[in-house]
Design a protein around this motif. Structure first.
Motif, PDB file in Angstrom:
ATOM      1  N   SER A   2     129.135  56.008  47.932  1.00 46.34           N
ATOM      2  CA  SER A   2     127.723  55.912  47.538  1.00 46.34           C
ATOM      3  C   SER A   2     127.084  57.255  47.855  1.00 46.34           C
ATOM      4  CB  SER A   2     127.026  54.802  48.314  1.00 46.34           C
ATOM      5  OG  SER A   2     126.949  55.184  49.668  1.00 46.34           O
ATOM      6  N   ILE A   3     125.949  57.525  47.214  1.00 45.67           N
ATOM      7  CA  ILE A   3     125.318  58.820  47.424  1.00 45.67           C
ATOM      8  C   ILE A   3     124.447  58.770  48.671  1.00 45.67           C
ATOM      9  CG2 ILE A   3     123.751  60.515  46.433  1.00 45.67           C
ATOM     10  CD1 ILE A   3     124.684  59.636  43.691  1.00 45.67           C
ATOM     11  N   PRO A   4     124.844  59.500  49.731  1.00 48.16           N
ATOM     12  CA  PRO A   4     124.056  59.455  50.963  1.00 48.16           C
ATOM     13  C   PRO A   4     122.713  60.167  50.783  1.00 48.16           C
ATOM     14  CG  PRO A   4     125.885  60.994  51.183  1.00 48.16           C
ATOM     15  CD  PRO A   4     126.036  60.351  49.850  1.00 48.16           C
ATOM     16  N   SER A   5     121.727  59.716  51.543  1.00 48.64           N
ATOM     17  CA  SER A   5     120.395  60.306  51.384  1.00 48.64           C
ATOM     18  C   SER A   5     120.391  61.775  51.812  1.00 48.64           C
ATOM     19  CB  SER A   5     119.367  59.527  52.194  1.00 48.64           C
ATOM     20  OG  SER A   5     119.719  59.596  53.558  1.00 48.64           O
ATOM     21  N   ASP A   6     121.279  62.133  52.755  1.00 51.37           N
ATOM     22  CA  ASP A   6     121.351  63.534  53.164  1.00 51.37           C
ATOM     23  C   ASP A   6     121.817  64.425  52.022  1.00 51.37           C
ATOM     24  OD1 ASP A   6     120.401  63.189  55.657  1.00 51.37           O
ATOM     25  OD2 ASP A   6     122.363  63.127  56.649  1.00 51.37           O
ATOM     26  N   LEU A   7     122.661  63.883  51.155  1.00 47.09           N
ATOM     27  CA  LEU A   7     123.123  64.671  50.006  1.00 47.09           C
ATOM     28  C   LEU A   7     121.947  64.931  49.068  1.00 47.09           C
ATOM     29  CD1 LEU A   7     125.339  66.002  48.388  1.00 47.09           C
ATOM     30  CD2 LEU A   7     125.932  63.797  47.421  1.00 47.09           C
ATOM     31  N   ILE A   8     121.148  63.890  48.831  1.00 48.36           N
ATOM     32  CA  ILE A   8     119.953  64.066  47.999  1.00 48.36           C
ATOM     33  C   ILE A   8     119.037  65.103  48.632  1.00 48.36           C
ATOM     34  CG2 ILE A   8     117.928  62.918  47.018  1.00 48.36           C
ATOM     35  CD1 ILE A   8     120.251  61.616  45.827  1.00 48.36           C
ATOM     36  N   GLY A   9     118.881  65.000  49.944  1.00 42.33           N
ATOM     37  CA  GLY A   9     118.022  65.950  50.663  1.00 42.33           C
ATOM     38  C   GLY A   9     118.508  67.368  50.485  1.00 42.33           C
ATOM     39  N   SER A  10     119.801  67.567  50.731  1.00 40.87           N
ATOM     40  CA  SER A  10     120.363  68.913  50.576  1.00 40.87           C
ATOM     41  C   SER A  10     120.196  69.412  49.146  1.00 40.87           C
ATOM     42  CB  SER A  10     121.857  68.903  50.911  1.00 40.87           C
ATOM     43  OG  SER A  10     122.037  68.873  52.292  1.00 40.87           O
ATOM     44  N   ALA A  11     120.411  68.515  48.184  1.00 42.90           N
ATOM     45  CA  ALA A  11     120.296  68.897  46.775  1.00 42.90           C
ATOM     46  C   ALA A  11     118.882  69.374  46.474  1.00 42.90           C
ATOM     47  CB  ALA A  11     120.666  67.719  45.882  1.00 42.90           C
ATOM     48  N   ILE A  12     117.891  68.621  46.970  1.00 44.66           N
ATOM     49  CA  ILE A  12     116.505  68.994  46.700  1.00 44.66           C
ATOM     50  C   ILE A  12     116.175  70.345  47.338  1.00 44.66           C
ATOM     51  CG2 ILE A  12     114.095  68.387  47.193  1.00 44.66           C
ATOM     52  CD1 ILE A  12     114.947  65.448  46.781  1.00 44.66           C
ATOM     53  N   VAL A  13     116.632  70.514  48.590  1.00 43.96           N
ATOM     54  CA  VAL A  13     116.375  71.792  49.269  1.00 43.96           C
ATOM     55  C   VAL A  13     117.027  72.946  48.498  1.00 43.96           C
ATOM     56  CG1 VAL A  13     116.877  73.125  51.354  1.00 43.96           C
ATOM     57  CG2 VAL A  13     116.068  70.773  51.545  1.00 43.96           C
ATOM     58  N   THR A  14     118.259  72.715  48.037  1.00 45.89           N
ATOM     59  CA  THR A  14     118.971  73.768  47.303  1.00 45.89           C
ATOM     60  C   THR A  14     118.240  74.134  46.016  1.00 45.89           C
ATOM     61  OG1 THR A  14     121.007  72.797  48.140  1.00 45.89           O
ATOM     62  CG2 THR A  14     121.226  74.423  46.393  1.00 45.89           C
ATOM     63  N   ILE A  15     117.816  73.106  45.282  1.00 51.25           N
ATOM     64  CA  ILE A  15     117.089  73.369  44.034  1.00 51.25           C
ATOM     65  C   ILE A  15     115.794  74.114  44.326  1.00 51.25           C
ATOM     66  CG2 ILE A  15     115.860  72.277  42.100  1.00 51.25           C
ATOM     67  CD1 ILE A  15     117.963  70.016  42.254  1.00 51.25           C
ATOM     68  N   ALA A  16     115.102  73.679  45.378  1.00 48.55           N
ATOM     69  CA  ALA A  16     113.820  74.315  45.714  1.00 48.55           C
ATOM     70  C   ALA A  16     114.024  75.785  46.058  1.00 48.55           C
ATOM     71  CB  ALA A  16     113.166  73.578  46.878  1.00 48.55           C
ATOM     72  N   ILE A  17     115.018  76.067  46.893  1.00 45.55           N
ATOM     73  CA  ILE A  17     115.250  77.469  47.279  1.00 45.55           C
ATOM     74  C   ILE A  17     115.603  78.293  46.036  1.00 45.55           C
ATOM     75  CG2 ILE A  17     116.692  79.050  48.618  1.00 45.55           C
ATOM     76  CD1 ILE A  17     117.012  76.897  50.706  1.00 45.55           C
ATOM     77  N   SER A  18     116.417  77.732  45.149  1.00 46.16           N
ATOM     78  CA  SER A  18     116.802  78.461  43.933  1.00 46.16           C
ATOM     79  C   SER A  18     115.575  78.801  43.096  1.00 46.16           C
ATOM     80  CB  SER A  18     117.770  77.634  43.095  1.00 46.16           C
ATOM     81  OG  SER A  18     118.914  77.343  43.840  1.00 46.16           O
ATOM     82  N   ILE A  19     114.704  77.814  42.929  1.00 46.77           N
ATOM     83  CA  ILE A  19     113.504  78.050  42.113  1.00 46.77           C
ATOM     84  C   ILE A  19     112.627  79.122  42.758  1.00 46.77           C
ATOM     85  CG2 ILE A  19     111.343  77.008  41.297  1.00 46.77           C
ATOM     86  CD1 ILE A  19     112.947  74.418  40.863  1.00 46.77           C
ATOM     87  N   ILE A  20     112.496  79.030  44.084  1.00 51.04           N
ATOM     88  CA  ILE A  20     111.694  80.034  44.786  1.00 51.04           C
ATOM     89  C   ILE A  20     112.297  81.425  44.593  1.00 51.04           C
ATOM     90  CG2 ILE A  20     111.005  80.866  47.074  1.00 51.04           C
ATOM     91  CD1 ILE A  20     110.750  77.870  47.860  1.00 51.04           C
ATOM     92  N   LEU A  21     113.627  81.499  44.682  1.00 47.67           N
ATOM     93  CA  LEU A  21     114.285  82.797  44.520  1.00 47.67           C
ATOM     94  C   LEU A  21     114.055  83.365  43.118  1.00 47.67           C
ATOM     95  CD1 LEU A  21     117.666  82.261  46.375  1.00 47.67           C
ATOM     96  CD2 LEU A  21     115.943  83.985  46.904  1.00 47.67           C
ATOM     97  N   VAL A  22     114.151  82.505  42.107  1.00 47.85           N
ATOM     98  CA  VAL A  22     113.955  82.986  40.733  1.00 47.85           C
ATOM     99  C   VAL A  22     112.503  83.432  40.548  1.00 47.85           C
ATOM    100  CG1 VAL A  22     113.954  82.343  38.308  1.00 47.85           C
ATOM    101  CG2 VAL A  22     115.835  81.649  39.762  1.00 47.85           C
ATOM    102  N   ALA A  23     111.572  82.637  41.097  1.00 48.59           N
ATOM    103  CA  ALA A  23     110.159  83.012  40.988  1.00 48.59           C
ATOM    104  C   ALA A  23     109.916  84.342  41.691  1.00 48.59           C
ATOM    105  CB  ALA A  23     109.286  81.919  41.594  1.00 48.59           C
ATOM    106  N   ALA A  24     110.539  84.500  42.863  1.00 46.40           N
ATOM    107  CA  ALA A  24     110.378  85.750  43.610  1.00 46.40           C
ATOM    108  C   ALA A  24     110.978  86.911  42.817  1.00 46.40           C
ATOM    109  CB  ALA A  24     111.047  85.642  44.973  1.00 46.40           C
ATOM    110  N   SER A  25     112.077  86.658  42.126  1.00 47.15           N
ATOM    111  CA  SER A  25     112.694  87.713  41.309  1.00 47.15           C
ATOM    112  C   SER A  25     111.743  88.181  40.219  1.00 47.15           C
ATOM    113  CB  SER A  25     113.972  87.201  40.637  1.00 47.15           C
ATOM    114  OG  SER A  25     114.838  86.622  41.567  1.00 47.15           O
ATOM    115  N   ILE A  26     111.105  87.211  39.562  1.00 48.02           N
ATOM    116  CA  ILE A  26     110.190  87.548  38.474  1.00 48.02           C
ATOM    117  C   ILE A  26     109.025  88.376  39.021  1.00 48.02           C
ATOM    118  CG2 ILE A  26     108.588  86.598  36.755  1.00 48.02           C
ATOM    119  CD1 ILE A  26     110.521  84.138  36.665  1.00 48.02           C
TER     120      ILE A  26
END
Lengths: 303, 258
Positions: B224-248
């Motif tokens: 089953s999908i553990p909630s920590d995996l969802i948490g990590s996924a969200i954090v990873t996506i957020a950091i990626s978006i921030i990095l791309v925004a910072a790049s722009i």
């Protein structure tokens, strides 16, 4: 005639070294303007700043009929001194790509690219990889990509200085043609090129504009009152005679040419020609010296 | 419209410079190396010799989940390296060569320019990861036991997020520097630092992107999908978006020529 572009108090400093110092100028539309100056005078910096590749340290660049927040890059075409392309693309592909980036539709860009390839004379190589193009072909492709979106101002950085005589002639002819359609600003350190195609000159030295104006205005300003004479016989004989004329101030001999400075050049001409006719001087050359661009350049730059 | 022009050019370029060939191949190789070599280890040791007669080699029996983790373990070192090497020049190289001087004087929006490159890299990376894991999955099913297709897709999705972060970091450094080697170096250093920080502050950084693979393991074990995996996924996506925004943002304030 309308003003196309106004540059006000433009300065550009790199690591506390000023490359361009507080320059202001205006361009009239439809003119061809040459930026002339020795290497390091700030020509490329000015062009790059106008192209938006560099940010001015202070000062403004403004197109006359540009709206607030409009992208300046829509109105300019720019060819750097050493253009680099995606060498895996063909000339045609690159032009279409450039056109699409400037908001032409794919079909529009394709049509325009076809026309331009013919115009710049590389249409037989349009499906060749750019990696295989010669220097002259790249330069011409560079001009084509710069005007694909019909900019109001075309800027060329040293467009002919890296070309061989044939390539140089071809590009100059092309520029001569483009002059009819758009305003051109180009930099060069080859004075005869500037003399040949530009309407106006901006002379730069150490980041400052030291002289500006049309070719004829500048000629007049830097006109020297000098006459050059050459004789078949020994020059010194005639130097004595020339020196006795009332309007002649001074003279000197350099490489078998007698250089005469006059108080009044028109009067001196009259006197010399009369004397030459009366005494049957063996004159081989008589030149009323017009200031060449090179003289002017040296004078301005060395001041 | 302009975005798709830029994106198509990136995809075409990645085809021309063979990235579409070597990246998937290398990723497949990395993915199947451990499953196969571990399975055949007894035979390998035997044929190499040097073991006294009568020695009994006892190797642990691996579960399919453990085998998948072996592949992911290789991805987190070699795979990351491949991705960094592949992406280090995407903007830096264009600026270094000077071709960006022609492209960026066209009215190209920096947002389009950067996100198109980012997206084109993501397509390669996710595509390669999918193919690589498919190969790994094949050998896992053949040699070790059943692993469901759903599980495979979940692994590809969640582990792909980690690669997305690597790409975003690389893009970010690409906008800061124009030496591809420096971009690669800083990206790898940053990933190593993140890993150290995650280990040191393990108790508070449960959702760190570096924990994605251990949460994926948990997912495979518990089915089953553990909630920590969802948490990590969200954090990873957020950091990626921030990095791309910072790049722009960096690109907007940057001198594009020098």
């Amino acid at each position: 005639m309308t003003t196309l572009l106004t540059v006000k108090n433009l300065s550009k400093t790199y690591d506390s070294k000023a490359a361009v110092k507080n320059i202001s100028f205006e361009f009239q539309s439809g003119k061809c303007i040459a930026l002339i100056g020795p290497n390091g005078a700030g020509k490329t910096t000015i062009l790059r700043t106008l192209a938006g590749l560099l940010k001015p340290s202070s000062g403004t660049v403004k197109f006359t009929d540009m709206k607030e927040n409009d992208d300046l890059r829509k109105h300019i075409g720019y060819l750097p001194q050493y253009p680099v392309f995606y060498s895996w693309m063909t000339g045609m592909e690159f032009l279409v790509y450039s056109g699409q980036l400037a908001f032409l539709s794919k079909t529009e860009a394709g049509k325009r690219a076809e026309d331009l390839l013919v115009k710049v004379g590389i249409s037989e190589a349009k499906h060749q990889r750019i990696g295989k193009y010669s220097g002259g072909m790249k330069q011409r492709l560079g001009i084509a990509q710069a005007i694909i979106h019909k900019p109001k101002l075309l800027m060329l950085d040293e467009p002919v200085s890296s070309l061989d005589p044939i390539g140089r002639r071809e590009v100059l002819t092309l520029m001569e043609e483009l002059k009819k359609e758009m305003t051109i600003l180009f930099s060069t350190h080859i004075l005869s090129d500037a003399d040949e195609i530009s309407d106006e000159l901006l002379l730069l030295r150490k980041g400052e504009i030291v002289e500006a104006g049309s070719m004829s205005e500048l000629r007049q300003k830097y006109q020297t009152s000098k006459i050059e004479l050459e004789f078949q016989d020994d020059l010194e004989n005639y130097q004595l005679k020339v020196n006795k004329l009332t309007n002649v101030m001074d003279s000197y001999i350099d490489r078998n040419v007698l250089h005469v400075t006059a108080t009044d050049i028109i009067q001196a001409r009259q006197e010399i020609l009369t004397a030459a006719a009366n005494e049957n001087w063996p004159l081989t050359n008589f030149t009323l010296n017009r200031a060449s661009l090179e003289d002017m350049f040296m004078k301005v730059v060395n001041n | 419209m302009q975005w798709s022009t830029l994106f198509k050019k990136e995809m075409l370029e990645n085809w021309h410079n063979k990235k579409w060939i070597w990246v998937p191949l290398v990723i497949i190789l990395i993915a199947i190396l451990d499953p196969i070599s571990n399975y055949y280890l007894p035979q390998i040791i035997e044929s190499v010799g040097g073991v006294p007669d009568g020695t009994v080699i006892e190797l642990p029996e691996f579960t399919p989940a453990e085998v998948v983790m072996m592949s992911l373990g290789q991805f987190s070192s070699l795979g990351v390296l491949i991705i960094v090497l592949m992406s280090m020049g995407t903007i830096a190289g264009e600026r270094k060569s000077g071709v960006s001087e022609l492209i960026l004087v066209k009215p190209v929006s920096f947002k389009n320019y950067i996100t198109a490159k980012w997206a084109a890299l993501l397509v390669i990376v996710w595509g390669s990861l999918f193919i690589g894991m498919l190969a790994s999955w094949y050998y896992t099913n053949l040699l070790y036991g059943e692993l469901s297709l759903t599980a495979l897709l979940q692994i590809v999705f969640f582990y792909g997020l980690w690669f997305m972060l690597v790409i975003s970091l690389s893009i970010f450094y690409n906008t800061l520097f124009k030496t591809p080697g420096l971009v690669a170096f800083l990206t790898i250093i940053t990933i190593m630092l993140m890993s150290v920080i995650t280990q040191v502050f393990a108790h508070v950084l449960e959702w760190s992107p570096n924990n994605l693979s251990s949460h994926i393991f948990e997912m495979l074990m518990t089915d089953s999908i553990p909630s920590d995996l969802i948490g990590s996924a969200i954090v990873t996506i957020a950091i990626s978006i921030i990095l791309v925004a910072a790049s722009i943002l960096t690109f907007k304030n940057k001198e594009l020529a020098e």
